[in-house]
Design a protein around this motif. Structure first.
Motif, PDB file in Angstrom:
ATOM      1  N   PRO A 215       0.802  -1.228   0.000  1.00 55.31           N
ATOM      2  CA  PRO A 215       0.000   0.000   0.000  1.00 55.31           C
ATOM      3  C   PRO A 215       0.833   1.275   0.000  1.00 55.31           C
ATOM      4  O   PRO A 215       0.394   2.308  -0.520  1.00 55.31           O
ATOM      5  N   MET A 216       2.042   1.229   0.559  1.00 54.49           N
ATOM      6  CA  MET A 216       2.846   2.440   0.669  1.00 54.49           C
ATOM      7  C   MET A 216       3.369   2.914  -0.680  1.00 54.49           C
ATOM      8  O   MET A 216       3.703   4.084  -0.837  1.00 54.49           O
ATOM      9  N   TRP A 217       3.462   2.011  -1.654  1.00 54.33           N
ATOM     10  CA  TRP A 217       3.866   2.455  -2.993  1.00 54.33           C
ATOM     11  C   TRP A 217       2.823   3.400  -3.566  1.00 54.33           C
ATOM     12  O   TRP A 217       3.160   4.451  -4.110  1.00 54.33           O
ATOM     13  N   LEU A 218       1.555   3.028  -3.426  1.00 52.07           N
ATOM     14  CA  LEU A 218       0.479   3.882  -3.928  1.00 52.07           C
ATOM     15  C   LEU A 218       0.359   5.140  -3.083  1.00 52.07           C
ATOM     16  O   LEU A 218       0.133   6.233  -3.609  1.00 52.07           O
ATOM     17  N   ALA A 219       0.514   5.026  -1.764  1.00 51.42           N
ATOM     18  CA  ALA A 219       0.443   6.200  -0.899  1.00 51.42           C
ATOM     19  C   ALA A 219       1.508   7.224  -1.276  1.00 51.42           C
ATOM     20  O   ALA A 219       1.229   8.426  -1.371  1.00 51.42           O
ATOM     21  N   SER A 220       2.728   6.759  -1.492  1.00 49.66           N
ATOM     22  CA  SER A 220       3.814   7.655  -1.889  1.00 49.66           C
ATOM     23  C   SER A 220       3.540   8.285  -3.245  1.00 49.66           C
ATOM     24  O   SER A 220       3.787   9.476  -3.458  1.00 49.66           O
ATOM     25  N   ALA A 221       2.992   7.496  -4.168  1.00 46.91           N
ATOM     26  CA  ALA A 221       2.672   8.016  -5.496  1.00 46.91           C
ATOM     27  C   ALA A 221       1.593   9.091  -5.418  1.00 46.91           C
ATOM     28  O   ALA A 221       1.703  10.140  -6.066  1.00 46.91           O
ATOM     29  N   LEU A 222       0.552   8.857  -4.630  1.00 54.49           N
ATOM     30  CA  LEU A 222      -0.522   9.845  -4.502  1.00 54.49           C
ATOM     31  C   LEU A 222       0.005  11.159  -3.958  1.00 54.49           C
ATOM     32  O   LEU A 222      -0.397  12.245  -4.408  1.00 54.49           O
ATOM     33  N   GLU A 223       0.909  11.079  -2.989  1.00 54.13           N
ATOM     34  CA  GLU A 223       1.477  12.295  -2.414  1.00 54.13           C
ATOM     35  C   GLU A 223       2.250  13.087  -3.460  1.00 54.13           C
ATOM     36  O   GLU A 223       2.122  14.318  -3.554  1.00 54.13           O
ATOM     37  N   LYS A 224       3.042  12.402  -4.268  1.00 56.79           N
ATOM     38  CA  LYS A 224       3.820  13.082  -5.306  1.00 56.79           C
ATOM     39  C   LYS A 224       2.920  13.653  -6.399  1.00 56.79           C
ATOM     40  O   LYS A 224       3.104  14.781  -6.859  1.00 56.79           O
ATOM     41  N   ILE A 225       1.939  12.855  -6.832  1.00 60.07           N
ATOM     42  CA  ILE A 225       1.069  13.298  -7.925  1.00 60.07           C
ATOM     43  C   ILE A 225       0.246  14.499  -7.492  1.00 60.07           C
ATOM     44  O   ILE A 225       0.099  15.477  -8.235  1.00 60.07           O
TER      45      ILE A 225
END
Length: 321
Positions: A215-225
């Protein structure tokens, strides 16, 4: 269940079309709107995905010109138990992605060049797993048809003033009805987009985290996007605002908060939900999921494709074998 929801959505949009037609042109306007809506429903079912991809000038890629990205989608699709979708890249510096298609057998995923350039492979995997979750949940037909019909409804409202001088119409409200149509049509289309997208994003986040394994891969991506989406304009999205709900993060520069009119849930809330979910995957420091490596520089066979491109004669390496 999604088939029923799609049918209800189409019925509502058709009724909305007819109501706007009544306000603009009376009974004859309502009949014309009904015929237009019926034709658009049929056309959208078969062609709305192509229209959305064309609106963003997306180019289809394969294992020859974007091997790492293509094999990532292949592996994620296998994890999800889905058929391999068509894979597209569209040239835009704003990091974002969307999925489209009428069913899992006729689906496509698209990522921007900005996404491939700015995010790590792990984060890209999280984003694309989210888009595959939309396909698996059969959200893409509803979201794509909504984009087409919402755009048409907004256009109908914008053109309403052209009919304001028609004294021969049997519109019971006259000019007042036209003004109401001009105001209500875009507003109603926006509400429909909001209802379609917001609840489905959380479900796609959860399933996407399961597909990619962390889940943290998507969480990190959402923060950057989210940080980049409002700083980097997407001119194609600004010209096609009815498609905003299809993206993983709202691509429109004016959307900044989780209010009544937002097409997406608040990003912080989505990240918090994913962090909570990460506990069952071994916690934030977990290395569970796809094994990734730092990508090689881009080849120029796909313009600005980031780590997704290489020359056809170059040996394939890396984590997506």
């Amino acid at each position: 269940m999604n088939i029923m929801r799609t049918a209800m959505l189409l019925a509502f949009m058709t009724a909305l079309f007819m109501g706007i037609g009544l306000l603009i042109g009376g009974q004859s306007g309502m009949l014309i709107a009904l015929l237009i809506a019926a034709g658009m429903n049929l056309f959208s079912y078969w062609n709305s995905d192509r229209m959305v991809l064309a609106a963003y000038h997306a180019q289809q890629v394969d294992e020859r010109n974007a091997p790492e990205f293509y094999h990532m989608i292949r592996d994620l699709s296998a994890n999800a138990g889905l058929p391999m979708p068509k894979v597209y890249i569209y040239d835009n510096p704003q990091p974002n992605a969307f999925a489209t298609g009428r069913n899992p057998q006729n689906a496509a995923v698209a990522a921007s060049t900005g996404l491939l350039e700015r995010l790590t492979p792990q984060e890209v995997a999280g984003v694309m797993a989210h888009e595959l979750a939309h396909i698996q949940n059969r959200d893409t037909l509803t979201m794509t048809i909504t984009a087409t019909l919402a755009g048409a409804i907004s256009m109908l409202g914008n053109f309403a003033f052209l009919f304001s001088g028609n004294r021969n119409s049997n519109n019971p409200l006259g000019v007042v009805g036209v003004i109401i149509a001009m105001i209500v049509a875009p507003f109603a289309a926006m509400i429909v987009q909001m209802a379609v997208s917001r609840t489905r994003e959380y479900a796609a986040d959860r399933r996407g985290a399961e597909i990619c394994g962390n889940p943290m891969w998507l969480a990190s991506a959402l923060e950057k996007i989210a940080g980049a989406a409002h700083a980097i304009p997407n001119e194609d999205a600004e010209r096609n605002p009815a498609t905003a709900h299809m993206f993983i993060i709202n691509p429109l520069s004016g959307e900044r908060m989780d209010n009544l009119f937002s097409t997406h849930p608040n990003t912080d809330n989505r990240i918090a939900a994913l962090r909570q979910m990460a506990g069952s995957f071994g916690g934030p420091g977990s290395t569970q999921g796809f094994q990734t490596a730092r990508p090689r520089p881009a080849a120029r066979s796909v313009p600005n494709a980031g780590w997704g491109g290489r020359r056809p004669d170059e040996p394939r390496k890396g984590p997506w074998s």
